[in-house]
Scaffold this active site. Structure first.
Site, PDB file in Angstrom:
ATOM      1  N   TYR A 281      77.364 -22.148  45.899  1.00 29.42           N
ATOM      2  CA  TYR A 281      78.484 -21.647  46.705  1.00 29.42           C
ATOM      3  C   TYR A 281      78.137 -20.805  47.924  1.00 29.42           C
ATOM      4  CZ  TYR A 281      81.214 -23.730  43.059  1.00 29.42           C
ATOM      5  OH  TYR A 281      81.769 -24.643  42.208  1.00 29.42           O
TER       6      TYR A 281
ATOM      7  N   PHE B 277      88.098 -17.024  34.868  1.00 30.44           N
ATOM      8  CA  PHE B 277      89.007 -18.135  35.186  1.00 30.44           C
ATOM      9  C   PHE B 277      88.218 -19.358  35.643  1.00 30.44           C
ATOM     10  CE2 PHE B 277      88.581 -17.625  39.815  1.00 30.44           C
ATOM     11  CZ  PHE B 277      88.112 -16.315  39.890  1.00 30.44           C
TER      12      PHE B 277
END
Ligand SMILES: CC(C)(COP(=O)(O)OP(=O)(O)OC[C@H]1O[C@@H](n2cnc3c(N)ncnc32)[C@H](O)[C@@H]1OP(=O)(O)O)[C@@H](O)C(=O)NCCC(=O)NCCS
Length: 401
Positions: free
Chosen positions: A126, A401
């Site tokens: 990322y 999450f």
């Protein structure tokens, strides 16, 4: 709708969900129960997912959960919690994630939220998209058989043993107060609490049902589990608003005579070792990233947090993925920042992912400078920049999450 090399990128419709669920099961190698899928769909309550199609086949997906995150100083920032990012094993490394992310982040930028956040399955993916690891967590194991409280450690008491599901407000109220002062912590929706208190066997990781201890300013949720070295207590979550709550809850945990050790995830600066006469008993087995931050709007994000010292600095931020970068004049007085675009010569140069890592105060500018990932005009600028970006409270992700 866009197309790259025969792959179509478009917004998902209601009919696409069953196939998105199958793709998730395959990519994360985890079967998903209907309950879990329903829970996830409720969380992804804003915009529908972005999907990639090869013909009729869904071969990639990405989506986000609307979130609110605390930043240093106690301010709140809206964020897109990017999640369930998947590309089919049959279609990897041909640019589908990049195409999905380009579309998804255009959408996030259009929504105006200053931050995008995620948790990363692998550390190498990322950074190129402007995300930097922004909270740090240590996994620790305490051999409680030999743990003796330091003579100066507080002994405030006030801990009660409770059945978690029957004492819900004691947990949710403390979490709310903790979240409001902890950089990186997100507001926790009711449906996430429902899942915690439902405490399904499939989500216990081989441990017992949840046990709970509460204090007026803190709580701990833990399970008993067994490993190679006998039985231990695994802390699922400890949240404390005050030092007294922290000391009181750890004293109570260390009183669990029938377990040899206690395992927990703490911030690296957690004072637990200092509460003991022998701090070595708190053994760190890993140190890892949790929350990753991509700043979508540099002035909005920097003006939302407070800073620890006055600053007058020109910062060049390079965004190799989108156009959030530029050169900014950052002025801080009494903790509050004003950040505007400028043509002046930069005194600090860094990539957007590095700014994301510094944003919540969990990483130091000089460490990035030592790695040649942040340039400062001189040592004084670096010092002031580093000091200003620090935070009085450790950054910590609120929920995964
Ligand atoms: C991770 C995943 C989404 C990547 O999808 P993909 O379509 O193969 O990725 P792309 O081909 O678009 O690659 C985009 C860029 O990331 C890089 N990249 C992709 N996967 C990477 C990895 N695992 N490690 C390091 N770099 C990676 C590529 O080299 C490429 O770099 P570039 O564009 O700068 O040249 C896919 O492998 C996957 O679904 N994995 C399992 C589930 C998962 O881990 N999801 C992420 C949850 S956080």
């Amino acid at each position: 709708m866009t197309s790259i090399g025969g792959i179509t990128i478009r917004t998902a419709t209601e009919q696409d969900w069953p196939k998105i669920v199958v793709l998730n099961e395959i990519c994360f190698v985890t079967p998903q129960t209907e309950e879990f899928t329903a829970h996830w769909r409720q969380l992804v309550s804003g915009e529908p997912p972005v999907i990639a199609l090869d013909g009729d086949e869904i071969v990639g997906a990405t989506m986000d959960i609307p979130m609110t995150v605390t930043v240093p100083g106690g301010g709140s920032v809206a964020a897109a919690g990017v999640t369930a990012v998947t590309v089919a094993p049959t279609h990897r490394r041909r640019g589908i994630l990049r195409a999905l992310y380009t579309e998804h982040h255009a959408r996030i930028r259009a929504s105006g939220v200053p931050l995008s956040i995620l948790t990363a399955s692998e550390g190498g993916i990322y950074g190129r998209f402007g995300y930097g690891p922004a909270t740090v967590e240590s996994t620790v194991s305490v051999d409680r058989r030999f743990a003796v409280p330091h003579p100066k450690a507080p002994d405030p008491g006030g801990v009660r043993m409770v059945h978690p599901a029957e004492t819900r407000p004691a947990f949710t109220d403390v979490y709310h107060r903790w979240q409001q002062v902890t950089p990186g912590a997100q507001v926790r929706p009711e449906i996430v609490w429902n899942r915690i208190f439902a405490d399904r066997e499939s989500e216990r990781g081989g441990g017992t049902a949840l046990f709970g201890m509460v204090h007026d300013d803190g709580y701990v949720l833990y399970r008993r589990a067994s490993g190679d070295n006998g039985s231990f207590a695994r802390v699922e979550e400890i949240r404390t608003v005050t030092g007294n709550a922290h000391a009181a809850l750890w004293r109570a945990m260390l009183g669990l005579d029938l377990v040899r050790r206690i395992e927990a995830h703490l911030t690296p600066e957690d004072p637990l070792p200092y509460l003991l006469t022998d701090g070595r008993l708190v053994r760190t087995s890993s140190r890892h990233d949790e929350l990753w931050v991509r700043i979508m709007d540099v002035p909005a994000a920097l003006e939302a947090r407070t800073f620890r010292g006055d600053l007058d600095v020109v910062v060049q931020v390079d965004d190799g993925f989108l156009d959030a970068g530029g050169t900014f004049a950052l002025t801080v007085r009494d903790g509050k920042a004003v950040c505007t675009r400028t043509d002046a010569a930069p005194q600090v140069v860094l990539d957007l992912d590095v700014l994301g890592s510094l944003y919540l105060g969990a990483h130091r500018a000089r460490t990035f400078a030592a790695a040649n990932r942040l340039w400062a005009a001189d040592a004084d600028v670096l010092d002031r920049f580093e000091h200003a970006f620090g935070s009085d409270r450790d950054a910590q992700m609120g929920w995964g999450f």
